[in-house]
Structures are given as structure tokens and as C-alpha cells.
Design an enzyme around this catalytic site. Structure first.
Site, PDB file in Angstrom:
ATOM      1  N   LYS A  11       0.827  -1.210   0.000  1.00 51.31           N
ATOM      2  CA  LYS A  11       0.000   0.000   0.000  1.00 51.31           C
ATOM      3  C   LYS A  11       0.867   1.268   0.000  1.00 51.31           C
ATOM      4  O   LYS A  11       2.092   1.202   0.240  1.00 51.31           O
ATOM      5  CB  LYS A  11      -0.925  -0.048   1.224  1.00 51.31           C
ATOM      6  CG  LYS A  11      -1.933  -1.200   1.173  1.00 51.31           C
ATOM      7  CD  LYS A  11      -2.908  -1.133   2.363  1.00 51.31           C
ATOM      8  CE  LYS A  11      -3.926  -2.255   2.318  1.00 51.31           C
ATOM      9  NZ  LYS A  11      -4.935  -2.139   3.409  1.00 51.31           N
ATOM     10  N   TYR A  51     -12.382  -2.530  -3.673  1.00 46.37           N
ATOM     11  CA  TYR A  51     -12.902  -2.677  -2.305  1.00 46.37           C
ATOM     12  C   TYR A  51     -14.437  -2.635  -2.254  1.00 46.37           C
ATOM     13  O   TYR A  51     -15.002  -2.347  -1.189  1.00 46.37           O
ATOM     14  CB  TYR A  51     -12.309  -1.598  -1.397  1.00 46.37           C
ATOM     15  CG  TYR A  51     -10.902  -1.913  -0.918  1.00 46.37           C
ATOM     16  CD1 TYR A  51     -10.653  -3.024  -0.093  1.00 46.37           C
ATOM     17  CD2 TYR A  51      -9.826  -1.114  -1.260  1.00 46.37           C
ATOM     18  CE1 TYR A  51      -9.372  -3.310   0.356  1.00 46.37           C
ATOM     19  CE2 TYR A  51      -8.537  -1.403  -0.812  1.00 46.37           C
ATOM     20  CZ  TYR A  51      -8.322  -2.504   0.001  1.00 46.37           C
ATOM     21  OH  TYR A  51      -7.058  -2.802   0.456  1.00 46.37           O
ATOM     22  N   ASN A 114      -1.969   0.283   6.755  1.00 39.45           N
ATOM     23  CA  ASN A 114      -1.456  -0.981   7.297  1.00 39.45           C
ATOM     24  C   ASN A 114      -0.601  -1.794   6.318  1.00 39.45           C
ATOM     25  O   ASN A 114      -0.539  -3.011   6.398  1.00 39.45           O
ATOM     26  CB  ASN A 114      -2.593  -1.801   7.910  1.00 39.45           C
ATOM     27  CG  ASN A 114      -3.606  -2.245   6.900  1.00 39.45           C
ATOM     28  OD1 ASN A 114      -3.478  -1.925   5.717  1.00 39.45           O
ATOM     29  ND2 ASN A 114      -4.603  -2.994   7.335  1.00 39.45           N
ATOM     30  N   HIS A 117      -2.051  -5.495   1.515  1.00 42.90           N
ATOM     31  CA  HIS A 117      -3.314  -6.219   1.319  1.00 42.90           C
ATOM     32  C   HIS A 117      -2.966  -7.634   0.887  1.00 42.90           C
ATOM     33  O   HIS A 117      -1.981  -7.840   0.174  1.00 42.90           O
ATOM     34  CB  HIS A 117      -4.141  -5.547   0.203  1.00 42.90           C
ATOM     35  CG  HIS A 117      -5.266  -6.420  -0.269  1.00 42.90           C
ATOM     36  ND1 HIS A 117      -6.483  -6.453   0.367  1.00 42.90           N
ATOM     37  CD2 HIS A 117      -5.340  -7.358  -1.262  1.00 42.90           C
ATOM     38  CE1 HIS A 117      -7.264  -7.358  -0.227  1.00 42.90           C
ATOM     39  NE2 HIS A 117      -6.592  -7.908  -1.217  1.00 42.90           N
ATOM     40  N   GLU A 128      -9.589 -11.049  -7.437  1.00 44.03           N
ATOM     41  CA  GLU A 128      -8.644  -9.936  -7.277  1.00 44.03           C
ATOM     42  C   GLU A 128      -7.476 -10.032  -8.272  1.00 44.03           C
ATOM     43  O   GLU A 128      -7.026  -9.015  -8.801  1.00 44.03           O
ATOM     44  CB  GLU A 128      -8.107  -9.917  -5.844  1.00 44.03           C
ATOM     45  CG  GLU A 128      -9.176  -9.505  -4.842  1.00 44.03           C
ATOM     46  CD  GLU A 128      -8.719  -9.532  -3.397  1.00 44.03           C
ATOM     47  OE1 GLU A 128      -9.545  -9.224  -2.520  1.00 44.03           O
ATOM     48  OE2 GLU A 128      -7.529  -9.833  -3.131  1.00 44.03           O
TER      49      GLU A 128
END
Ligand code: UDP
Length: 141
Positions: A11, A51, A114, A117, A128
Site C-alpha cells: 500500500k 474494495y 497498514n 493487502h 482480485e
């Protein structure tokens, strides 16, 4: 255990921290091969689509804003039990609760920033991976 593929995203926070290589080496040292990879700066539409499962959640807008705040590194990982193995290497969603030595414990600041993913099941992994990579750009080894 079966050989699986899973989708991983480094990320914007972790890209900005310059730890792509450190995270890649954790994958490689744990038997996960990088079989496709691409750096991109997601558009709002792309991030919202990725998402979509979370679109009713209170954190959805902040999550999308964060995911488009800078470039991300997206990869397909392949290996025995790759989906669970990657989740183990990532650690808990909230880095404060992530086990020591996990990617989130070592590189993430907060539940929203965080670091990584990872797909959570075979069905989501398939969706995905297809979202970001045409089959002919995956180089299974
Ligand atoms: N998230 C957040 N606040 C929350 C829960 C989740 O910002 O209270 C974000 C966080 O970046 C997380 C992502 O939404 O990684 C997807 O949530 P999920 O529960 O699927 O966690 P993950 O599978 O990434 O551990």
C-alpha cells in the site's frame, strides 16, 4: 498442500517508506514466488471497484482515499498454501494486534495505513488477480 496464487498489494504507506524490497524478501524467504508485478497509482474508480465488498462500511471512503494517496505495488504470489501463508506473513489488520515479526507489526502505523493487502480466500484471490492482471501477464514458474 496445493499450489495457490494470491493477490498482494504493497500500500502507499509502505511504498513511501521504501520497503518494497524488504517485503518482497519476506515473500521469497517463505516460499512465495512473485509471478506478476506492477507499480501503479490507482484511480478512485479502480480503488472503489477493488474494495466494493466494503462499500457499506464506515471506513470505505477513508480506505479509498488512502489507497489513491500514492503509488502501490501489486503482485501475484504463487506457492504452497499461498493465500494463508501470505496472510500469516502480513499479520492482523490492526498492526497493534499483529504478531511480532509480521509485515504489519514491522512496517505499518495504523489500521488504515497498514502496509499490505492480501486475498483472504481462493474465491477472492481469483477475482482480485483477474482485476489487475490478464492471465498472459502471469509468469508461473
Ligand atoms: N480498514 C480500516 N478500518 C477498519 C477496518 C479495515 O481502515 O476498521 C481497512 C484496512 O486498511 C484493511 C482494509 O480496510 O486492510 C480491508 O479490511 P479487511 O477487514 O478486509 O482487512 P484485511 O483483510 O486487509 O486484513
Amino acid at each position: 498442500m496445493a499450489v495457490e496464487r494470491t493477490l498482494s498489494i504493497i500500500k502507499p504507506d509502505a511504498v513511501a517508506k521504501n520497503v518494497i524490497g524488504k517485503i518482497y524478501s519476506r515473500f521469497e524467504m517463505n516460499g512465495l514466488k512473485i509471478v506478476a508485478a506492477r507499480m501503479t497509482h490507482l484511480s478512485r474508480i479502480e480503488a472503489e471497484g477493488f474494495y466494493a465488498v466494503h462499500k457499506e462500511r464506515p471506513f470505505f471512503k477513508d480506505l479509498v482515499d488512502f489507497m489513491i494517496s500514492g503509488p502501490v505495488m501489486i503482485q501475484v504470489l504463487e506457492g504452497e498454501g499461498a493465500i494463508a501463508k501470505n496472510r500469516d506473513l502480513m499479520g492482523a489488520t490492526d498492526p497493534k494486534k499483529a504478531a511480532p515479526g509480521t509485515i504489519r507489526a514491522d512496517f505499518a502505523e495504523s489500521i488504515d495505513a497498514n502496509a499490505v493487502h492480501g486475498s483472504d480466500a481462493p474465491e477472492t484471490a481469483a477475482v482480485e488477480i483477474a482485476y489487475y492482471f490478464p492471465a498472459l501477464n502471469i509468469y508461473s514458474r
